[in-house]
Design a protein around this motif. Structure first.
Motif, PDB file in Angstrom:
ATOM      1  N   ARG A 245       1.041  -1.268  -0.233  1.00 31.38           N
ATOM      2  CA  ARG A 245      -0.214   0.055   0.320  1.00 31.38           C
ATOM      3  C   ARG A 245       1.357   1.413   0.545  1.00 31.38           C
ATOM      4  NH1 ARG A 245      -5.001   1.031   3.427  1.00 31.38           N
ATOM      5  NH2 ARG A 245      -5.882   2.865   1.953  1.00 31.38           N
TER       6      ARG A 245
ATOM      7  N   GLN B  44       0.464   3.646  -2.241  1.00 27.95           N
ATOM      8  CA  GLN B  44       0.213   5.443  -2.688  1.00 27.95           C
ATOM      9  C   GLN B  44       1.360   6.433  -2.976  1.00 27.95           C
ATOM     10  OE1 GLN B  44      -1.110   4.438   1.699  1.00 27.95           O
ATOM     11  NE2 GLN B  44      -3.279   4.830   0.511  1.00 27.95           N
TER      12      GLN B  44
ATOM     13  N   TRP C  82      -8.880   2.226  -1.512  1.00 27.75           N
ATOM     14  CA  TRP C  82      -7.737   0.560  -1.676  1.00 27.75           C
ATOM     15  C   TRP C  82      -8.734  -0.562  -0.527  1.00 27.75           C
ATOM     16  CZ3 TRP C  82      -2.502   0.074  -2.237  1.00 27.75           C
ATOM     17  CH2 TRP C  82      -2.136  -1.207  -1.635  1.00 27.75           C
TER      18      TRP C  82
ATOM     19  N   GLU D  33      -8.943  -4.447   0.315  1.00 28.64           N
ATOM     20  CA  GLU D  33      -8.595  -5.320   0.630  1.00 28.64           C
ATOM     21  C   GLU D  33      -9.560  -6.186   1.095  1.00 28.64           C
ATOM     22  OE1 GLU D  33      -5.610  -4.853   4.884  1.00 28.64           O
ATOM     23  OE2 GLU D  33      -4.929  -3.327   3.233  1.00 28.64           O
TER      24      GLU D  33
END
Length: 147
Positions: A101, A105, A113, A115
C-alpha cells in the motif's frame, strides 16, 4: 518460466492440449483462493472453457508474455514521478504479488484501497460480485464530482 522463457513455454503449450490443460489448471490451483482444491472455486466447465479459449485461438503465448515484459521492462517513471489519474486498488489476499500500500500511495493517486476478504489472481472469475461492487464504489464519487 513465464517471466524467463515465455516463447519456449508457448511453443510447448500450443503443441499439446494435455500440456496446456495441465499448465492452466495448475495456475488456477496455485494462484486462486481455493486452498489447493481448484474445483472448490471453479467448475470443470469454467476450467475447460478457459483452456479451450487458449487452445483454439493459440493465445497462451501472448497471455504469458506479460509476465516476461513485466520482469524485464525498464521502469517508465522515475522514482520522483507521480501518476495523478485517480486509482482504485482491490487487493485480493491470495493473489501472488499483492502490491504494498505504501508503494502504491507514493506513486499513484490512490482514491480507493480495498483489501478483499477472499479471492486470488483470477479475481473476476473467483469473486465477480466483490469486484463489481468495488469498481462501482470507486467510480461513483468520480461520476458525481467530475474534475
Amino acid at each position: 518460466m513465464q517471466s524467463t522463457k515465455p516463447q519456449t513455454l508457448a511453443y510447448g503449450l500450443n503443441d499439446s492440449p494435455a500440456g496446456l490443460a495441465t499448465w492452466v489448471v495448475e495456475k488456477f490451483r496455485s494462484w486462486s483462493d481455493c486452498g489447493g482444491d481448484v474445483e472448490r472455486r471453479f467448475s470443470k466447465d469454467e476450467l475447460l472453457a478457459n483452456i479451450m479459449i487458449y487452445w483454439t485461438t493459440e493465445t497462451i503465448g501472448s497471455s504469458i508474455r506479460l509476465y516476461y515484459e513485466d520482469m524485464h521492462a525498464v521502469p517508465s517513471l522515475s522514482l520522483n514521478q507521480h501518476i495523478d489519474v485517480p486509482v482504485g486498488m482491490a487487493v485480493f489476499p491470495e493473489d501472488f504479488i499483492p502490491p504494498p500500500r505504501e508503494w502504491a500511495q507514493r506513486r499513484l493517486n490512490v482514491q480507493r484501497w480495498t483489501e478483499m476478504p477472499r479471492g486470488g489472481h483470477f479475481t473476476v472469475m473467483e469473486e465477480p460480485d466483490l469486484m463489481a461492487r468495488d469498481i462501482r464504489a470507486f467510480f461513483r464519487p468520480l461520476r458525481e464530482h467530475p474534475a
